[in-house]
Design a protein around this motif. Structure first.
Motif, PDB file in Angstrom:
ATOM      1  N   UNK A  56       0.778 -22.068  21.610  1.00  0.00           N
ATOM      2  CA  UNK A  56       1.049 -20.638  21.451  1.00  0.00           C
ATOM      3  C   UNK A  56       0.486 -19.803  22.609  1.00  0.00           C
ATOM      4  N   UNK A  57      -0.692 -20.167  23.110  1.00  0.00           N
ATOM      5  CA  UNK A  57      -1.335 -19.350  24.156  1.00  0.00           C
ATOM      6  C   UNK A  57      -1.038 -19.844  25.567  1.00  0.00           C
ATOM      7  N   UNK A  58      -0.267 -20.889  25.686  1.00  0.00           N
ATOM      8  CA  UNK A  58       0.036 -21.486  26.995  1.00  0.00           C
ATOM      9  C   UNK A  58       0.451 -20.457  28.057  1.00  0.00           C
ATOM     10  N   UNK A  59       1.309 -19.472  27.744  1.00  0.00           N
ATOM     11  CA  UNK A  59       1.712 -18.521  28.799  1.00  0.00           C
ATOM     12  C   UNK A  59       0.682 -17.426  29.091  1.00  0.00           C
ATOM     13  N   UNK A  64      -8.038 -15.036  29.795  1.00  0.00           N
ATOM     14  CA  UNK A  64      -7.966 -14.722  28.360  1.00  0.00           C
ATOM     15  C   UNK A  64      -8.007 -16.006  27.541  1.00  0.00           C
ATOM     16  N   UNK A  65      -7.288 -17.031  28.007  1.00  0.00           N
ATOM     17  CA  UNK A  65      -7.334 -18.325  27.301  1.00  0.00           C
ATOM     18  C   UNK A  65      -8.756 -18.873  27.286  1.00  0.00           C
TER      19      UNK A  65
END
Length: 135
Positions: A56-59, A64-65
């Protein structure tokens, strides 16, 4: 999923042994003796349940990740340590009572390490996806 759970557990063990071995060197132990606990295999194995979050957070931007990984790792570290303390009366790790420690279960000064560990997890997830496509 069971195989990936076990592989994450083994990877976690390896990273922890490397980390504690390097810590021993910083304290003058030239044997570089690293250690872990058998309890840590299933705790590190829980990383398999973070794979959907990674997808979900890949992009998202890397900074932030990384900050998100710090929070997620702190939450898992605190919860798993607290559960083991409830069940066993102790936790495999105890960071003691320092200004950097929260109930002996989280070290605030480890944030940079958890930031980096989150990206190691992402790489491992992508690698496992390649070598175990249907698993």
């Amino acid at each position: 999923m069971t195989l990936r759970f076990f592989l994450y557990g083994l990877l976690g063990w390896g990273v922890e042994i490397l980390w504690t071995g390097l810590g021993a060197l910083l304290h003058g132990n030239l044997l570089l003796r690293g250690s872990t606990s058998l309890w840590m295999l299933p705790i590190y194995g829980l990383a398999v349940f973070l794979e959907p979050l990674h997808d979900k957070i890949r992009p998202w931007p890397w900074a932030i990740r990384g900050i998100l990984w710090i929070g997620v790792i702190w939450a898992l570290e605190f919860c798993s340590g607290a559960v083991l303390r409830l069940l066993l009366g102790l936790s495999p790790w105890d960071y003691g009572r320092t200004i950097y420690s929260f109930y002996g279960l989280i070290r605030v000064d480890y944030a940079p390490a958890w930031f980096c560990l989150g990206f190691l997890f992402e790489r491992c997830h992508d690698w496992l996806r390649q070598i175990l496509p249907g698993n």
